[in-house]
Design a protein around this motif. Structure first.
Motif, PDB file in Angstrom:
ATOM      1  N   GLY A 103       0.967  -1.119  -0.056  1.00  0.00           N
ATOM      2  CA  GLY A 103      -0.059  -0.075   0.053  1.00  0.00           C
ATOM      3  C   GLY A 103       0.909   1.325   0.004  1.00  0.00           C
ATOM      4  N   PHE A 104       0.388   2.395   0.873  1.00  0.00           N
ATOM      5  CA  PHE A 104       1.118   3.545   0.777  1.00  0.00           C
ATOM      6  C   PHE A 104       1.001   4.082   2.187  1.00  0.00           C
ATOM      7  CE2 PHE A 104      -2.560   4.866  -1.044  1.00  0.00           C
ATOM      8  CZ  PHE A 104      -3.290   5.772  -0.261  1.00  0.00           C
ATOM      9  N   TYR A 105       1.949   5.053   2.595  1.00  0.00           N
ATOM     10  CA  TYR A 105       1.927   5.784   3.711  1.00  0.00           C
ATOM     11  C   TYR A 105       2.194   7.318   3.199  1.00  0.00           C
ATOM     12  CZ  TYR A 105       6.839   4.809   4.949  1.00  0.00           C
ATOM     13  OH  TYR A 105       8.276   4.734   4.714  1.00  0.00           O
ATOM     14  N   ALA A 106       1.490   8.237   3.687  1.00  0.00           N
ATOM     15  CA  ALA A 106       1.736   9.626   3.446  1.00  0.00           C
ATOM     16  C   ALA A 106       1.812  10.494   4.762  1.00  0.00           C
ATOM     17  CB  ALA A 106       0.649  10.162   2.467  1.00  0.00           C
ATOM     18  N   SER A 107       2.537  11.500   4.874  1.00  0.00           N
ATOM     19  CA  SER A 107       2.683  12.621   5.770  1.00  0.00           C
ATOM     20  C   SER A 107       1.436  13.437   5.498  1.00  0.00           C
ATOM     21  CB  SER A 107       3.939  13.177   5.904  1.00  0.00           C
ATOM     22  OG  SER A 107       4.049  13.995   6.592  1.00  0.00           O
ATOM     23  N   ALA A 108       0.618  13.226   6.775  1.00  0.00           N
ATOM     24  CA  ALA A 108      -0.448  13.914   6.533  1.00  0.00           C
ATOM     25  C   ALA A 108      -0.870  15.134   7.522  1.00  0.00           C
ATOM     26  CB  ALA A 108      -1.811  13.053   6.594  1.00  0.00           C
ATOM     27  N   SER A 109       0.194  15.482   8.325  1.00  0.00           N
ATOM     28  CA  SER A 109       0.055  16.484   9.212  1.00  0.00           C
ATOM     29  C   SER A 109       1.069  17.455   8.954  1.00  0.00           C
ATOM     30  CB  SER A 109       0.333  15.788  10.888  1.00  0.00           C
ATOM     31  OG  SER A 109       0.354  16.829  11.850  1.00  0.00           O
ATOM     32  N   ASN A 111       1.779  19.564  11.627  1.00  0.00           N
ATOM     33  CA  ASN A 111       2.103  20.176  12.921  1.00  0.00           C
ATOM     34  C   ASN A 111       2.818  18.768  13.767  1.00  0.00           C
ATOM     35  OD1 ASN A 111       0.742  22.329  12.885  1.00  0.00           O
ATOM     36  ND2 ASN A 111      -1.135  21.298  13.103  1.00  0.00           N
ATOM     37  N   ASP A 112       2.904  17.611  13.233  1.00  0.00           N
ATOM     38  CA  ASP A 112       3.772  16.586  13.857  1.00  0.00           C
ATOM     39  C   ASP A 112       3.834  15.709  12.690  1.00  0.00           C
ATOM     40  OD1 ASP A 112       1.284  15.467  13.652  1.00  0.00           O
ATOM     41  OD2 ASP A 112       1.031  14.957  15.806  1.00  0.00           O
ATOM     42  N   VAL A 113       4.634  14.644  13.153  1.00  0.00           N
ATOM     43  CA  VAL A 113       4.648  13.671  12.142  1.00  0.00           C
ATOM     44  C   VAL A 113       3.697  12.461  12.247  1.00  0.00           C
ATOM     45  CG1 VAL A 113       6.280  11.862  11.351  1.00  0.00           C
ATOM     46  CG2 VAL A 113       7.339  13.821  12.349  1.00  0.00           C
ATOM     47  N   GLY A 114       2.505  12.941  11.375  1.00  0.00           N
ATOM     48  CA  GLY A 114       1.415  12.006  11.499  1.00  0.00           C
ATOM     49  C   GLY A 114       1.007  11.402   9.932  1.00  0.00           C
ATOM     50  N   LEU A 115       1.191  10.120   9.974  1.00  0.00           N
ATOM     51  CA  LEU A 115       1.135   9.407   8.746  1.00  0.00           C
ATOM     52  C   LEU A 115      -0.253   8.830   8.498  1.00  0.00           C
ATOM     53  CD1 LEU A 115       4.434   7.279   8.725  1.00  0.00           C
ATOM     54  CD2 LEU A 115       4.026   9.348   7.864  1.00  0.00           C
ATOM     55  N   MET A 116      -0.861   8.946   7.211  1.00  0.00           N
ATOM     56  CA  MET A 116      -2.037   8.206   7.134  1.00  0.00           C
ATOM     57  C   MET A 116      -1.613   6.891   6.207  1.00  0.00           C
ATOM     58  SD  MET A 116      -5.085   9.014   4.019  1.00  0.00           S
ATOM     59  CE  MET A 116      -3.984   8.849   2.763  1.00  0.00           C
ATOM     60  N   MET A 117      -2.127   5.752   6.987  1.00  0.00           N
ATOM     61  CA  MET A 117      -1.434   4.524   6.291  1.00  0.00           C
ATOM     62  C   MET A 117      -2.744   3.870   5.495  1.00  0.00           C
ATOM     63  SD  MET A 117       1.391   4.259   8.009  1.00  0.00           S
ATOM     64  CE  MET A 117       1.998   2.598   7.973  1.00  0.00           C
ATOM     65  N   VAL A 118      -2.460   3.360   4.469  1.00  0.00           N
ATOM     66  CA  VAL A 118      -3.319   2.482   3.727  1.00  0.00           C
ATOM     67  C   VAL A 118      -2.495   1.164   3.263  1.00  0.00           C
ATOM     68  CG1 VAL A 118      -4.883   2.457   1.536  1.00  0.00           C
ATOM     69  CG2 VAL A 118      -4.302   4.784   2.895  1.00  0.00           C
ATOM     70  N   MET A 119      -2.885   0.188   3.948  1.00  0.00           N
ATOM     71  CA  MET A 119      -2.313  -1.122   3.547  1.00  0.00           C
ATOM     72  C   MET A 119      -3.186  -2.303   3.414  1.00  0.00           C
ATOM     73  SD  MET A 119       0.883  -0.784   6.351  1.00  0.00           S
ATOM     74  CE  MET A 119      -0.072  -0.622   7.847  1.00  0.00           C
ATOM     75  N   ASN A 120      -2.795  -3.367   2.513  1.00  0.00           N
ATOM     76  CA  ASN A 120      -3.364  -4.649   2.475  1.00  0.00           C
ATOM     77  C   ASN A 120      -2.272  -5.493   3.060  1.00  0.00           C
ATOM     78  OD1 ASN A 120      -5.842  -3.994   1.286  1.00  0.00           O
ATOM     79  ND2 ASN A 120      -4.813  -3.977  -0.517  1.00  0.00           N
TER      80      ASN A 120
END
Length: 189
Positions: A103-109, A111-120
Motif C-alpha cells: 500500500g502506501f503511507y503519506a505524511s498528512a500532518s 504540525n507533527d509526524v502523523g502518517l496516513m496508512m493505507v495497507m493490505n
C-alpha cells in the motif's frame, strides 16, 4: 408480404418487452441474504502478531518515496511512500515471512509526524495463504502505541473488521529503516 408482416410484428413485440411502456426497469437494487447462503459460519476474533519491515536503504528497498515533501516543511507534510514490506514472525528481517504489507503511507500532518496508512496485509503462510485484510488510519509515529482500523478483507477475512496496534521495535535514524511490531485483532468468519 406475410413474412415481412410477421418479422415486423415480432420486432415490435421484442421492442415492447425490452423497453416497457412505463419506462421503469424491473431490476432489484439490493436484497437480504442469509449468512449460510454465503458460506459464513460463526464470527470469530483472531489475534495476529508479526513484524513490519520498512526498508528504505540498500539495493532492494521495500519502501519508495513517490512524492517528495516541499522544501519548507518540518514534518515532511505531503511526502508519500509506496510499500511492499515483509511481515515476519520475529523482529529480524531474516525470520520467517508470513505476508507482505502492500500500500502506501503519506505524511498528512503539518504540525507533527502523523502518517496516513493505507495497507493490505497479504498473507502467504498457513491457512491464511491468499487472504488479506486492509488497514487504514492515522499513525503518529512517535507515540509508543498507535491504533489503526481494520476495514475489510478477502479470502478468510471477508467482512473483516477490527484494529491493529503498532509499536516501533527499531528505527535507524541514518537509513530511515524501521521495524514495527503489529498486533492485529480481527473479527472475521
Amino acid at each position: 408480404m406475410a413474412k415481412l408482416f410477421h418479422i415486423l410484428l415480432i420486432s415490435i413485440l421484442l421492442f415492447l418487452v425490452a423497453f416497457p411502456a412505463t419506462g421503469e426497469e424491473e431490476h432489484i437494487f439490493g436484497k437480504s441474504l442469509k449468512r449460510k447462503s454465503m458460506g459464513l459460519k460463526k464470527e470469530k476474533l483472531s489475534h495476529f502478531k508479526f513484524y513490519w519491515h520498512d526498508v528504505l536503504s540498500g539495493s532492494k528497498p521495500t519502501s519508495m518515496m513517490i512524492i517528495p515533501p516541499p522544501k519548507n516543511t518540518t514534518t515532511g507534510f505531503g511526502q508519500m511512500n509506496m510499500i511492499d514490506n515483509a511481515l515476519t514472525l520475529g523482529p529480524e528481517l531474516s525470520s520467517k515471512i508470513v505476508g507482505r504489507a502492500q500500500g502506501f503511507y503519506a505524511s498528512a500532518s503539518q504540525n507533527d509526524v502523523g502518517l496516513m496508512m493505507v495497507m493490505n496485509f497479504a498473507f502467504v503462510e498457513g491457512k491464511y495463504n491468499g487472504s488479506t485484510f486492509t488497514v487504514l488510519g492515522r499513525n503518529s509515529v512517535f507515540e509508543k502505541v498507535r491504533e489503526m482500523a481494520v476495514i475489510g478483507g478477502s479470502g478468510l477475512f471477508r467482512f473483516a473488521r477490527g484494529y491493529v496496534q503498532a509499536s516501533t521495535h527499531s528505527w535507524d535514524m541514518k537509513t530511515g529503516d524501521a521495524t514495527v511490531q503489529y498486533d492485529a485483532y480481527v473479527l472475521h468468519y
